[in-house]
Write an enzyme that holds these catalytic residues in place. Structure first.
Site, PDB file in Angstrom:
ATOM      1  N   GLY A  14      59.780  54.996   4.982  1.00 17.93           N
ATOM      2  CA  GLY A  14      58.598  55.830   4.916  1.00 17.93           C
ATOM      3  C   GLY A  14      57.214  55.076   4.589  1.00 17.93           C
ATOM      4  N   GLN A  63      48.816  53.511   1.154  1.00 17.39           N
ATOM      5  CA  GLN A  63      49.302  51.967   0.985  1.00 17.39           C
ATOM      6  C   GLN A  63      48.946  50.935   1.925  1.00 17.39           C
ATOM      7  OE1 GLN A  63      53.688  53.993   1.672  1.00 17.39           O
ATOM      8  NE2 GLN A  63      54.109  52.248  -0.123  1.00 17.39           N
ATOM      9  N   CYS A  68      60.056  51.323  -3.009  1.00 18.10           N
ATOM     10  CA  CYS A  68      58.492  51.537  -2.620  1.00 18.10           C
ATOM     11  C   CYS A  68      57.930  50.292  -2.040  1.00 18.10           C
ATOM     12  CB  CYS A  68      57.815  52.466  -3.556  1.00 18.10           C
ATOM     13  SG  CYS A  68      56.002  52.628  -3.211  1.00 18.10           S
ATOM     14  N   LEU A  69      57.344  50.141  -1.045  1.00 18.03           N
ATOM     15  CA  LEU A  69      56.656  48.905  -0.647  1.00 18.03           C
ATOM     16  C   LEU A  69      55.580  48.644  -1.517  1.00 18.03           C
ATOM     17  CD1 LEU A  69      56.959  49.341   3.236  1.00 18.03           C
ATOM     18  CD2 LEU A  69      58.351  47.923   1.818  1.00 18.03           C
ATOM     19  N   HIS A  75      58.550  61.679  -1.903  1.00 18.83           N
ATOM     20  CA  HIS A  75      58.010  60.364  -2.170  1.00 18.83           C
ATOM     21  C   HIS A  75      56.781  59.911  -1.687  1.00 18.83           C
ATOM     22  CE1 HIS A  75      58.660  56.072  -3.315  1.00 18.83           C
ATOM     23  NE2 HIS A  75      57.711  56.028  -2.389  1.00 18.83           N
ATOM     24  N   GLU A  76      56.895  60.373  -0.318  1.00 17.24           N
ATOM     25  CA  GLU A  76      55.709  59.946   0.524  1.00 17.24           C
ATOM     26  C   GLU A  76      54.335  60.915   0.280  1.00 17.24           C
ATOM     27  OE1 GLU A  76      55.359  56.956   1.902  1.00 17.24           O
ATOM     28  OE2 GLU A  76      57.670  56.725   1.685  1.00 17.24           O
ATOM     29  N   HIS A 101      52.595  59.962  -2.761  1.00 16.08           N
ATOM     30  CA  HIS A 101      51.598  58.892  -2.551  1.00 16.08           C
ATOM     31  C   HIS A 101      50.271  59.647  -2.194  1.00 16.08           C
ATOM     32  CE1 HIS A 101      53.404  54.984  -2.628  1.00 16.08           C
ATOM     33  NE2 HIS A 101      54.487  55.371  -1.936  1.00 16.08           N
TER      34      HIS A 101
HETATM   35 NI    NI Z   1      56.380  54.613  -1.670  1.00 16.30          NI
END
Ligand code: NI
Length: 170
Positions: free
Chosen positions: A46, A51, A99-100, A141-142, A145
């Site tokens: 995702g 991000q 998470c990236l 989670h997304e 963000h």
């Molecule tokens: Ni993330």
């Protein structure tokens, strides 16, 4: 293909509330395309627009033989604009997340098992969808963000947080 650099935890943009997206924006297709290229390149399941440095309420989700999540079931590509969770199940589950924006780290986060969300698609349609398990976890989670929240802020037990190559339980 355009792979953007990923903002990491500490970057003020990741702590900010992202702005609602105008579906008629000419930039929208390019933004989404950059997000998809970037997510696939870094093997994310995702990605949220902040991000890659965009303060916009766009998230994408896709799971397809992911090396970072080898046990995860396949999820086809979803592009969700201005997404909103309209129902969270009272039943919750704790599981590992990555998470990236926090490379190489994993932490155990408690989240609702089932959620219902509403969003716009790229063609302007409104969709309402109910999902569960890992899929529900990714969406939660997304969307976090978009509200400036990273998963460590959701953790209730910091002992279940560490590097992928060092955590025995992960
Ligand atoms: Ni993330």
């Amino acid at each position: 293909m355009t792979v953007m650099s990923i903002k990491k935890m500490g970057d003020p943009l990741l702590a900010r509330q992202a702005k609602r997206v105008d579906l008629h924006s000419e930039q929208l297709i390019a933004d989404v395309s950059n997000m998809i290229d970037t997510m696939r390149y870094y093997q994310g399941v995702g990605l949220a627009a902040p991000q890659i440095g965009l303060s916009k309420r766009i998230i994408i989700v896709e799971v397809d033989h992911n090396i970072r999540y080898p046990r995860a079931s396949r999820i086809e590509l979803n592009v969700l604009i201005n997404p909103q969770i309209i129902n969270f199940s009272a039943q919750k589950q704790s599981d590992w997340e990555g998470c990236l924006s926090l490379p190489e780290l994993r932490g155990k986060v408690t989240r609702s098992c089932h959620i219902t969300y509403r969003a716009k698609t790229l063609d302007g349609a409104t969709i309402v969808n109910s999902v569960n398990g890992f899929y529900a976890r990714i969406i939660q989670h997304e969307i976090d963000h978009l509200d400036g929240v990273l998963y460590p802020q959701r953790m209730d037990d910091c002992s279940a947080f560490g590097y992928e190559d060092s955590l025995p339980a992960y």
